[in-house]
Design a protein around this motif. Sequence first.
Motif, short mmCIF file in Angstrom:
data_model
loop_
_atom_site.label_atom_id
_atom_site.label_comp_id
_atom_site.label_asym_id
_atom_site.label_seq_id
_atom_site.Cartn_x
_atom_site.Cartn_y
_atom_site.Cartn_z
N MET A 1 41.10 21.65 5.97
CA MET A 1 40.04 22.32 6.72
C MET A 1 39.71 23.65 6.05
N LEU A 2 38.42 23.94 6.02
CA LEU A 2 37.95 25.20 5.42
C LEU A 2 36.70 25.62 6.19
N ALA A 3 36.69 26.85 6.66
CA ALA A 3 35.47 27.32 7.33
C ALA A 3 35.37 28.84 7.22
N ARG B 1 29.02 34.13 5.17
CA ARG B 1 29.04 33.17 4.05
C ARG B 1 28.34 33.75 2.81
N GLY B 2 28.65 33.15 1.68
CA GLY B 2 27.98 33.55 0.44
C GLY B 2 28.55 34.80 -0.18
N LYS B 3 29.70 35.27 0.31
CA LYS B 3 30.31 36.49 -0.25
C LYS B 3 31.60 36.17 -0.99
N GLY B 4 31.88 34.90 -1.17
CA GLY B 4 33.08 34.54 -1.92
C GLY B 4 34.34 34.40 -1.08
N ALA C 1 35.32 31.96 1.05
CA ALA C 1 35.95 30.62 0.95
C ALA C 1 36.58 30.41 -0.41
N THR C 2 35.90 30.87 -1.45
CA THR C 2 36.44 30.72 -2.81
C THR C 2 37.81 31.39 -2.89
N LYS C 3 37.89 32.60 -2.33
CA LYS C 3 39.16 33.33 -2.40
C LYS C 3 40.25 32.62 -1.61
N LEU D 1 40.67 16.61 -1.63
CA LEU D 1 40.00 16.94 -0.37
C LEU D 1 38.80 16.01 -0.22
N GLU D 2 38.26 15.96 0.98
CA GLU D 2 37.00 15.25 1.18
C GLU D 2 35.98 16.21 1.76
N THR D 3 34.72 15.95 1.44
CA THR D 3 33.64 16.71 2.05
C THR D 3 32.45 15.79 2.28
N GLU D 4 31.65 16.10 3.31
CA GLU D 4 30.49 15.26 3.58
C GLU D 4 29.54 15.29 2.38
N THR E 1 26.56 15.48 2.17
CA THR E 1 25.41 16.39 2.32
C THR E 1 25.82 17.87 2.27
N ASN E 2 27.10 18.15 2.12
CA ASN E 2 27.58 19.54 2.21
C ASN E 2 27.49 20.25 0.84
N THR E 3 26.28 20.68 0.53
CA THR E 3 26.02 21.27 -0.79
C THR E 3 26.89 22.49 -1.06
N ALA E 4 27.04 23.35 -0.05
CA ALA E 4 27.80 24.59 -0.28
C ALA E 4 29.24 24.26 -0.66
N ALA E 5 29.85 23.34 0.10
CA ALA E 5 31.25 23.00 -0.18
C ALA E 5 31.37 22.32 -1.55
N MET E 6 30.44 21.42 -1.87
CA MET E 6 30.55 20.71 -3.15
C MET E 6 30.42 21.69 -4.32
N LYS E 7 29.50 22.65 -4.17
CA LYS E 7 29.30 23.65 -5.23
C LYS E 7 30.58 24.48 -5.42
N LEU E 8 31.12 24.89 -4.29
CA LEU E 8 32.34 25.71 -4.33
C LEU E 8 33.47 24.98 -5.06
N GLU F 1 33.34 22.33 -7.06
CA GLU F 1 33.06 22.01 -8.47
C GLU F 1 33.24 23.25 -9.34
N ARG F 2 32.86 24.41 -8.80
CA ARG F 2 33.04 25.64 -9.57
C ARG F 2 34.52 25.95 -9.78
N LEU F 3 35.36 25.50 -8.85
CA LEU F 3 36.80 25.73 -9.01
C LEU F 3 37.46 24.66 -9.89
C1 LIG Z 1 31.53 25.70 2.75
C2 LIG Z 1 31.85 27.13 3.20
C3 LIG Z 1 33.31 27.18 3.61
C4 LIG Z 1 31.58 28.09 2.04
O1 LIG Z 1 32.00 29.40 2.43
P1 LIG Z 1 31.49 30.73 1.66
O2 LIG Z 1 32.45 31.82 1.98
O3 LIG Z 1 30.07 30.96 1.95
O4 LIG Z 1 31.68 30.28 0.15
P2 LIG Z 1 31.62 31.22 -1.15
O5 LIG Z 1 30.84 32.44 -0.82
O6 LIG Z 1 33.02 31.38 -1.64
O7 LIG Z 1 30.85 30.38 -2.25
C5 LIG Z 1 30.34 29.12 -2.07
C6 LIG Z 1 29.42 28.71 -3.17
O8 LIG Z 1 28.46 27.86 -2.55
C7 LIG Z 1 27.17 28.44 -2.67
N1 LIG Z 1 26.47 28.21 -1.42
C8 LIG Z 1 26.69 28.79 -0.24
N2 LIG Z 1 25.83 28.28 0.67
C9 LIG Z 1 25.09 27.36 0.02
C10 LIG Z 1 24.04 26.47 0.39
N3 LIG Z 1 23.60 26.43 1.66
N4 LIG Z 1 23.51 25.66 -0.55
C11 LIG Z 1 23.97 25.68 -1.82
N5 LIG Z 1 24.96 26.49 -2.23
C12 LIG Z 1 25.51 27.32 -1.32
C13 LIG Z 1 27.38 29.89 -2.93
O9 LIG Z 1 26.23 30.40 -3.57
C14 LIG Z 1 28.62 29.85 -3.79
O10 LIG Z 1 28.34 29.46 -5.13
P3 LIG Z 1 27.98 30.55 -6.26
O11 LIG Z 1 29.03 31.61 -6.20
O12 LIG Z 1 28.01 29.72 -7.52
O13 LIG Z 1 26.65 31.07 -5.92
C15 LIG Z 1 30.96 27.57 4.40
O14 LIG Z 1 29.63 27.30 4.08
C16 LIG Z 1 31.31 26.90 5.72
O15 LIG Z 1 32.16 27.38 6.47
N6 LIG Z 1 30.64 25.78 6.02
C17 LIG Z 1 30.92 25.03 7.25
C18 LIG Z 1 32.28 24.32 7.19
C19 LIG Z 1 32.41 23.46 5.96
O16 LIG Z 1 31.47 22.81 5.57
N7 LIG Z 1 33.62 23.46 5.38
C20 LIG Z 1 33.92 22.70 4.19
C21 LIG Z 1 34.45 21.36 4.56
S1 LIG Z 1 35.05 20.54 3.12
#
Ligand SMILES: CC(C)(COP(=O)(O)OP(=O)(O)OC[C@H]1O[C@@H](n2cnc3c(N)ncnc32)[C@H](O)[C@@H]1OP(=O)(O)O)[C@@H](O)C(=O)NCCC(=O)NCCS
Length: 186
Positions: free
Chosen positions: A84-86, A92-95, A97-99, A118-121, A123-130, A132-134
């Motif tokens: 689990m990660l949230a 969000r967007g301040k790093g 989750a990455t940390k 791990l698994e992620t949906e 459609t979860n672009t933010a999680a997949m990007k995070l 993949e970058r790691l």
């Molecule tokens: C996924 C999640 C944990 C990311 O948290 P975060 O603190 O914003 O993540 P970070 O700031 O460390 O960075 C995430 C990366 O995703 C990118 N990102 C964030 N939101 C995004 C979006 N909506 N679309 C595309 N990329 C996105 C950021 O730009 C960053 O990449 P970058 O540094 O190359 O620009 C947060 O969006 C969340 O809590 N989502 C709901 C719960 C969830 O989906 N958990 C993951 C389950 S596997």
Amino acid sequence: MTDREGLQYVQYHSSKESTYLAAIRQLISNDLSEPYSIYVYRYFLYQWGDLCFLALDEHDNMLGVVISKLEPHRGGPMRGYIAMLAVKKEHRGKGIATKLVRMAIDVMIERDADEIALETEVTNTAAMKLYERLGFLRSKRLHRYYLNGNSAFRFVLFVKENAFTSRLGYDENDGDEDQPELPPSA
Ligand SMILES: CC(C)(COP(=O)(O)OP(=O)(O)OC[C@H]1O[C@@H](n2cnc3c(N)ncnc32)[C@H](O)[C@@H]1OP(=O)(O)O)[C@@H](O)C(=O)NCCC(=O)NCCS
């Protein structure tokens, strides 16, 4: 550990359950589609509390959490699993989750992990990007994996140099690899 923005990153410990467990559940239930019971949280936190990290602001409000585990995978490699990660929406967007994920990965590596999954949906672009970058790689698509009917991607980070090649054959023959890594009560 406190960062430049004044956020503290704290490793969970069972002695902190009464302080943090309710806030952890609240933060996660706001964002994840799976409705986890208290037993699921305890399953992870009792056994692998040191693989849970929290991000707190200066007033001790919880802004982010990662929960994970580490155990031998079917008698084979030592597998870390990010369950689990949230991160709170406004932060969000301040790093954060990455940390949190990096901190969990570092402890898994110290504890001799071969790989981390791990698994992620899908459609979860933010999680997949995070992930993949790691350095995580998409290993497979899991059809209708979640209770809501959505499909998932499994991601894997191969921590040891020879882990990738030695695991390729293993995955192909891995019959019920698609089962969720949560206890049946989930
Ligand atoms: C996924 C999640 C944990 C990311 O948290 P975060 O603190 O914003 O993540 P970070 O700031 O460390 O960075 C995430 C990366 O995703 C990118 N990102 C964030 N939101 C995004 C979006 N909506 N679309 C595309 N990329 C996105 C950021 O730009 C960053 O990449 P970058 O540094 O190359 O620009 C947060 O969006 C969340 O809590 N989502 C709901 C719960 C969830 O989906 N958990 C993951 C389950 S596997």
